[in-house]
Each structure stands twice: as structure tokens, then as C-alpha cells.
Design an enzyme around this catalytic site. Structure first.
Site, PDB file in Angstrom:
ATOM      1  N   HIS A 381       0.866  -1.180   0.000  1.00  0.00           N
ATOM      2  CA  HIS A 381       0.000   0.000   0.000  1.00  0.00           C
ATOM      3  C   HIS A 381       0.907   1.237   0.000  1.00  0.00           C
ATOM      4  CE1 HIS A 381      -3.180  -2.683   2.137  1.00  0.00           C
ATOM      5  NE2 HIS A 381      -3.227  -2.814   0.821  1.00  0.00           N
ATOM      6  N   GLU A 384       1.290   3.939   2.898  1.00  0.00           N
ATOM      7  CA  GLU A 384       1.701   3.501   4.227  1.00  0.00           C
ATOM      8  C   GLU A 384       3.222   3.532   4.309  1.00  0.00           C
ATOM      9  OE1 GLU A 384      -0.233  -0.255   4.638  1.00  0.00           O
ATOM     10  OE2 GLU A 384      -2.243   0.624   4.605  1.00  0.00           O
ATOM     11  N   HIS A 477       3.083  -2.917   6.960  1.00  0.00           N
ATOM     12  CA  HIS A 477       1.984  -2.037   6.568  1.00  0.00           C
ATOM     13  C   HIS A 477       1.829  -0.912   7.592  1.00  0.00           C
ATOM     14  CE1 HIS A 477      -0.064  -4.291   3.236  1.00  0.00           C
ATOM     15  NE2 HIS A 477       0.749  -5.233   3.699  1.00  0.00           N
ATOM     16  N   GLU A 549       1.412  -4.198  11.322  1.00  0.00           N
ATOM     17  CA  GLU A 549       0.692  -2.937  11.213  1.00  0.00           C
ATOM     18  C   GLU A 549       1.321  -1.912  12.150  1.00  0.00           C
ATOM     19  OE1 GLU A 549      -1.666  -2.211   9.184  1.00  0.00           O
ATOM     20  OE2 GLU A 549      -2.462  -4.130   8.459  1.00  0.00           O
TER      21      GLU A 549
END
Length: 822
Positions: A381, A384, A477, A549
Site C-alpha cells: 500500500h 503507508e 503495513h 501494522e
């Protein structure tokens, strides 16, 4: 061959030029070492040739390009090894400039920021409750001061790219200042990773901003990164982003935007910093009948007059930043010995996707084969960027001369893809690639041309699994709605490895207790996440398969509570991943078993908590570990990208057209025969019907109109010998097929019709292969024994069963792509 190195060598008459040439040639490459049998003139020529060759071999050009030299600097007649295929750039080669879609305008300026950590912690913004909620005015009542015109949106799709993007003169999109007293801000975002669609001035120091959606979509407005110029020091500016799509955001719980001042960077060595007051995240009141929008508003005071400042959602890390970092690694004589940089593939736009292989050279083949592998990746992504900072911290440590780093390189082979989606990073997308789709939902894809970065990464891992065990897979991410850092994993149903996939996250939480939250981890595999990297790699056999994350905000743990994360905080997570790997693989299993026991206790507490919430009091006893872990955990609260799944944008119309065409063709005509035998039988049947019809027409013209009648004209109790024979006798295949095709026709017993039937039957028998008698089934005399499995004749299976199987497996729609393998 080397005219610059030619000397005035006296040309003498050679007695045997070929023999002289071959002697010097063989001697030069070391194949002839015996004493020469030459004349005096030849000896003189050889001496001059050797001195000339020595001069040529000692040239710096050959030293650098072709021939190996010993430690004393003398030429060794041995060619260098050929360069590896797909080798990375060297220090003498320029960086590859980013390639942009041809619709995008790109300014020629080189944007660069210093990486400087704030000396003091940056705390969350504390809402007062009196934050202003500005009413959205729009360009009807305001003045547009910046707007991108050439931006591809939904409905279009990526076609081609080039360095520098759109051809032609770059337009000046910012308004023209009317004089030194004009305090209008000048906006710009047409640089690498920039994102701003439009800016509207609604008051003297107030601006409404519209973000550009991901290219070739109408979604994913979250990442922003733009520049402002012509600032005023003593004024309070208000910025309001009006088209955000997420109903929840960390801005609602204290996260501040990032600001960068070029004057502060030059004069005071200050980099990015958290700034902003009166921060409010709220729903946009304007309702256009489509998807709801949300607004982010904040106020700011610039530190200098006439400054150039940048605003960003998070610390930018561009494709060019990565290239400069990898170039420094390639030019480092120590790091380049154990870090091999290769080109994994090219993206849709033609940008290089880099692959790093990091391991110390092995002393024996057995030692090399015993190494396990670790696979890490980031920036699937593009918005990010926190994933890139974690990756940078990991690379900084694993490429260092630390004893722990050397130990890790001794026992592991690291495969690293530092930027999976360079196209999205370059154009400033938040979530998608130039295919208009979320790459982290397409790891099961077979569309190599549409998703090359994912396809090649998956197949690289597939080949790696054939060579060695992959101990760990982790994709870095960022998370926009939860603080701290945590992992998403997968539940293992094998009781032999029960809870083992949770040991690594628990160890990581103990090594980084102020940043990593184990309670925020989740191990549930949802159907909507089946195409993610962690689930696909887990199903390929990697037990420890994770998505890391990292928050855009900060920490709520320990001494870092209520403070924003800096780039150093994120880079430290890369070090902690390495540190946790050593704990996880420690031959002394004490830490592992301690974490496993702690996990069982935590799970017991979670199960009892669930039963209490349901109002049940249950003594589980020894059967508590039989409960499905998926029933206990809640779903992950990741971003919704369901509308970015499926085929790429440019294939949707093609697929719809093919499906519609196939449905129409299926209605118009029957399915063609599938085998040669069926085609032959169909041809014979059609030919027989045509001859019957032509004969009937001839008979009618000759006065025999009554010989062919409909079946309904026969009496129910007809007592005709020929008719009863035809009805009671088992029909031959040709006759039964004829009756099945044309049920409206019945044969009379007249002489003319009998002649026609006899003639056509003889013709059919001549054309058919004479194998009917040989294929009749044999009857077993032993009634007590079951028939053999192969007792059924082969022709019967082909005629009756094969068509049924073909109908069951028939593909209704044509496949757009075929399966390909590396």
C-alpha cells in the site's frame, strides 16, 4: 584494437606470420610454455610483442574491466567471471529516473528532506471541545488557487508511462501573485509521492483542500503530501481537507499532521515535526447522494515569512529515497559481499522492483543448504510509508557489523522486497497500484501482466520453499485507526503446533513493550482477507506468516504513552524484529516454552471472558483447548478495499463483453460435437436426412405422395407385417438416431420407401467402420462372480459417459488468461 595505446613498432618481414601469431596467442593464454624455436628476427619480434602486451595488460582500462591481477599487481592471464544476470546498478551508473503515467504532469524540481528526529517527545493533541467546525463553502463562493486538470480517474485505465510523465510544457497551476503584498498561498503537489487535487481560498487565511483519489479509481483519499509557498509568519492559517472517506481516523483521538520548513531545515537542522491546533475530524454536511465524505481541519502558524513548507499525512519515503539507499549499499565494499541486489521484475509503468538477498557466504554446500529463509516486504500500500521506515531500520541493522547481525546472516537467508508497489508510491496513491486495485488482495492472482509485482514475489517464495524452509514471512503495513504496532497472523489447526504462531508476536511485545501491543494482534482468517500475503503464504506452508501494522499515530504504552512515533521509533522496530528472531531460534527453548505457557493461560482467560459476556458459567476442565480460536477472536478492523478487488479496471469491460457474447452465442446455436466420432455420426445423419427428403420430393412428383405420412395417420391397431417389424425390432444406431432427430416422419410399407431405406442402410454400413460385432459384450458363465471392472466395452463408455462428463466440466465463459509458472 587499442589505437590510443599503439606505439611505433617497426614492421619487419615475417617468415611465417601465421606461426608467429599462433605462438604469441597460445603463450599469452598460458597454453604454450616450451622453449621457442625461432629465428633471430622472430625472437626480436617476440620481445617487442611481449613488451607491448605487457604495456597493454598494465593499462587501467583492462585492470578494471577484464583481466584478473594478483596481489603484486601483475597481470594474470585469466578472464574475470561474467557478471550476474539482473545485476544491480553500480556507483558509475546513474539512478533510474521514476516513470510516470503519460497523463501525469511532473515538475522538474528535486524534492529532498532531511531526516532529523525531534529532540523532545511530540504529544498527542488534547481536544478542548471548542474546536471550530467550518462550513464547507466550495468553489462557488471561494476562489480556486490550484487545480489539477490532467488526472486520470475511474473509467479510464493505465496505458503507458515515461520518465517525466506528460509530454510538453508544464503548466503553472498556482495563481499569479499581484505584487509583494499579495499573501495568497502557492500550492504544488506534482512531485514524487505528492497528492493534492484542488485548493480553494475561502477567506484571507483559510483554504479548502481536495485530495486526488488513487489513479484510475474514485476511492482511497487518505494520504496527503503537498507544498505551500509565500507564507506569512504572524498569521493563523486554517486548512480543511473535505473529501476523506474513512468514518474513523486517528485525527479524532489526538494525531497531528506533519509539517516541514525548508528555512528551518537549512538554518536550524529541523526536519519534519508534528504541528497543528484546533484539530477536528468530522462528517461533511454536503450530501450529493453518493458516498459520504469526512473532513479534517486544523490551524497552523508558519515559522517564517516567505518560506517553503510541506504538509504530509506521515513521514514520506519515496522511490528515489529507496534508490539512493540501495545505491549506498551497492557501493559499500563490505555490505556488497553479503547483500546481493537484483531486479525482481518491472512494474506496470516499468519501474524496477528490487530484491535483496542477504546472507553470509557459506563454507560448504551442506552449510548453505541448512540455512532457513526469512522473507520480508513493504509498501504494497503506497500511502503507508511507515512500512518503509520499519524496513529501513531492519536493513540498517542486518547490514551492520554487529555480532548479532553477523550471527543472523550465518543462520538465515533473508529475501527482502523493500517496495512492492513503486508505481503507487511515485504517483502518490494511498492504497492501489496503477491497475486500480489493492495489491494485498491479489496474491492468488494468475494475471502476471496486471499484477507483476505480486505475481513475481509469490513465485519467488514458491521457488524458495522448494529449496529450504521459510521460517518467517512478514509484510510491513500501516494502520490509520489504531495506535501502537501489532501483527495479524493465522490460526493453525494442527494441534501439534497449537499456539506456536503466536509465540513470535508475544516475544516481540516483550522486546519492545513501549511500542508493540500483543493485545492488538489478531489471528483470525477472514474470507475477505483470503488474497492477502499473510494468508496465501500461510496456506503455502509458512507457519509464521504475518502482516505488521504500524500506526500513523503513536504509542499508548509505557513511557511513550500519548506520544507520536518518529522515524527512529519505527526504525527501532526493524532492529527488534532481528532481536526477536534470535530469541525465537535460540537452541535453549526456555523462552519459547515460557511464552507458550503464557499464551495458554491468556487464552484460558479470554475463553472465560467470552462465556461471561454470553452470561454462561461453564467449567471447561481439560477440554478448553478444543474450542475453535476463530470463535473467540473478533474480526480485524483493517481498511475496506472490497471495491478494489477483482479484475483490473481495463479488463472489466472486456470481461463483460465476452460474457455477453458467449451467452448470445449459446442461445443461437448448439454446442458443436467434441470428438471426431461424434462429428462423423452427425455428418452421416444429416446426409441421410437430406437424401430421404430429396427422395420424398421425387416420389411426390412421380405420384407417390401417399407413401410418406405423419405417424398420427396410422391406425392404433395396425396389423401390417413390415410396420410391426420396424416397431418391435431393436433399431440400429443409424435408425434410432434418425428417429430421434426427425420424430415427425414415419415409414410406410410401400415398395418405394423400402427401396429408399435399403439403399441408405447399405450406404451407412459401407461408411461406418466394421467393428460392431467385435465389440459386443461377452457374457460370463460364472454367475456367482461380479463382473470385472473393464467388462464394459470401451465404445459404450465413450458414447454414453464421455459426453456426460464433458457437459459437467464445460467452461461457460472463455478464460482471459492462462496459468503460467516460473
Amino acid at each position: 584494437m587499442f589505437p590510443a595505446l599503439e606505439t611505433d613498432i617497426k614492421q619487419e618481414t615475417r617468415s611465417d606470420p601465421y606461426e608467429d601469431f599462433m605462438y604469441r596467442h597460445l603463450q599469452y593464454y598460458g597454453y604454450y610454455k616450451g622453449p621457442p624455436r625461432l629465428s633471430s628476427s622472430a625472437v626480436h619480434r617476440q620481445t617487442e610483442a611481449v613488451s607491448r602486451d605487457s604495456f597493454v595488460l598494465s593499462s587501467p582500462l583492462l585492470k578494471r574491466k577484464q583481466l584478473l591481477h594478483d596481489e603484486f599487481g601483475e597481470a594474470n592471464p585469466c578472464l574475470r567471471e561474467p557478471r550476474d544476470l539482473f545485476a544491480f546498478f553500480s556507483g558509475s551508473e546513474p539512478l533510474q529516473a521514476p516513470r510516470w503515467p503519460i497523463e501525469c504532469e511532473v515538475i522538474k524540481e528535486n524534492i529532498h528532506h532531511i531526516d532529523r528526529v525531534p529532540p523532545q517527545p511530540e504529544y498527542f493533541y488534547q481536544p478542548t471541545g471548542n474546536e471550530k467546525v467550518p462550513e464547507i463553502v466550495g468553489e462557488e463562493k471561494g476562489t480556486v488557487v490550484y487545480q489539477l486538470d490532467s488526472v486520470p480517474a475511474k473509467g479510464s485505465y493505465f496505458t503507458s508511462a515515461r520518465v517525466g510523465g506528460k509530454r510538453g510544457i508544464i503548466k503553472e497551476l498556482a495563481v499569479t501573485l499581484q505584487g509583494p503584498e499579495d499573501n495568497t498561498l502557492l500550492f504544488e503537489s506534482r512531485f514524487e509521492s505528492g497528492n493534492l487535487q484542488k485548493a480553494v481560498r475561502v477567506d484571507t487565511y483559510e483554504y479548502e483542500l481536495t485530495l486526488r483519489t488513487d489513479l484510475y479509481t474514485n476511492k482511497h483519499t487518505q494520504w496527503f503530501y503537498f507544498r505551500v509557498q509565500n507564507t506569512r509568519k504572524d498569521a493563523t492559517y486554517r486548512f480543511t481537507i473535505v473529501n476523506l472517506l474513512k468514518p474513523k481516523s486517528l485525527y479524532a483521538v489526538g494525531m497531528k499532521p506533519l509539517m516541514y520548513s525548508q528555512l528551518d531545515a537549512k538554518t536550524r537542522n529541523i526536519g519534519w515535526r508534528r504541528e497543528g491546533s484546533e484539530i477536528r475530524y468530522y462528517k461533511n454536511n454536503t450530501d450529493d447522494g453518493q458516498q459520504p465524505f469526512y473532513c479534517l481541519t486544523w490551524t497552523i502558524q508558519f515559522p517564517h515569512d516567505q518560506d517553503t513548507c510541506f504538509f504530509a499525512h506521515f513521514y514520506p519515503y519515496t522511490y528515489t529515497d529507496l534508490q539512493y539507499y540501495l545505491l549506498s549499499v551497492a557501493n559499500n565494499p563490505l555490505q556488497s559481499q553479503f547483500c546481493k541486489l537484483r531486479t525482481l521484475c518491472r512494474s506496470l509503468a516499468g519501474n524496477t522492483v528490487y530484491l535483496l538477498t542477504i546472507t553470509n557466504p557459506s563454507r560448504t554446500p551442506q552449510e548453505a543448504a541448512a540455512k532457513k529463509a526469512v522473507v520480508l516486504s513493504a509498501r504494497a500500500h503506497p500511502g503507508e510509508s511507515n512500512g518503509s521506515w520499519v524496513m529501513k531500520g531492519f536493513l540498517d541493522f542486518i547490514l551492520s557489523n554487529s555480532p548479532d547481525a553477523e550471527l543472523l546472516r550465518d543462520i538465515f537467508v533473508f529475501k527482502v522486497v523493500p517496495m512492492l508497489n513503486p508505481d503507487g508510491v511515485i504517483v502518490g496513491n494511498y492504497r492501489c497500484s496503477l491497475a486500480g486495485r489493492d495489491l494485498n488482495r491479489h496474491y492468488k492472482t494468475i494475471l502476471k501482466e496486471s499484477f507483476p509485482c505480486i505475481w513475481y514475489t509469490k513465485n519467488m517464495i514458491k521457488r524458495l520453499l522448494e529449496e529450504r524452509e521459510v521460517l518467517l514471512y512478514c509484510d510491513f503495513h500501516g494502520h490509520s485507526r489504531k495506535n501502537n504496532i501489532f501483527l495479524y497472523g493465522c490460526n493453525n489447526s494442527d494441534r501439534k503446533y497449537w499456539l506456536h504462531e503466536r509465540v513470535f508476536p508475544l516475544m516481540l511485545s516483550k522486546n519492545a513493550p513501549e511500542k508493540f501491543s500483543f493485545h492488538s494482534c489478531n489471528f483470525k482468517v477472514q474470507k475477505s482477507k483470503e488474497g492477502t500475503g499473510r494468508v496465501v503464504m500461510w496456506r503455502m506452508g509458512i507457519l509464521n506468516s504475518y502482516t505488521m501494522e504500524s500506526t500513523f499515530g503513536g504509542s499508548t504504552l509505557g513511557n511513550k504513552r500519548d506520544t507520536h512515533f518518529t522515524t527512529e521509533d519505527l526504525k527501532s522496530l526493524g532492529y527488534h524484529v532481528c532481536d526477536t528472531l534470535l530469541d525465537f531460534c535460540d537452541p535453549d527453548r526456555a523462552k519459547f516454552m515460557q511464552c507458550l505457557a503464557e499464551l495458554k493461560e491468556l487464552l484460558q482467560q479470554e475463553i472465560h471472558k467470552k462465556f461471561n459476556e454470553l452470561g454462561q458459567d461453564m467449567d471447561l476442565g481439560e477440554s478448553w483447548n478444543d474450542i475453535s480460536l476463530s470463535d473467540i477472536e473478533s474480526s480485524t478492523s483493517g481498511s475496506d478495499s472490497s471495491l478494489s478487488d477483482g479484475l483490473p479496471a481495463h479488463l472489466l469491460n472486456i470481461a463483460d463483453e465476452l460474457n455477453q457474447k458467449k451467452k448470445m452465442d449459446k442461445k443461437k446455436k448448439k454446442k458443436p460435437p467434441q470428438t471426431r466420432k461424434q462429428r462423423n455420426e452427425q455428418y452421416q445423419k444429416n446426409n441421410l436426412v437430406r437424401e430421404l427428403k430429396s427422395t420424398e420430393d421425387a416420389l411426390e412428383r412421380a405420384g407417390f405422395a401417399s407413401t410418406v405420412q405423419k405417424r398420427s395417420t396410422f391406425p392404433k391397431n395396425a396389423d401390417h407385417t413390415s410396420s410391426s417389424t420396424i416397431q418391435n425390432e431393436k433399431p440400429r444406431p443409424s435408425e434410432s438416431r434418425l428417429r430421434g432427430r426427425d420424430k415427425g416422419l414415419s415409414l410406410d410399407a410401400s415398395e418405394a420407401t423400402a427401396l429408399v431405406l435399403t439403399k441408405n442402410k447399405e450406404k451407412v454400413q459401407r461408411e461406418k467402420p466394421r467393428h460392431t460385432a467385435a465389440c459386443s459384450p461377452k457374457t460370463s458363465t460364472d454367475t456367482g462372480r461380479e463382473p470385472a471392472p473393464d467388462a464394459t466395452p470401451r465404445w459404450l463408455q465413450n458414447r454414453l459417459l464421455a459426453p456426460r462428463r464433458r457437459r459437467a466440466t464445460m467452461v461457460v465463459y472463455p478464460s482471459l488468461h492462462v496459468y503460467t509458472y516460473p
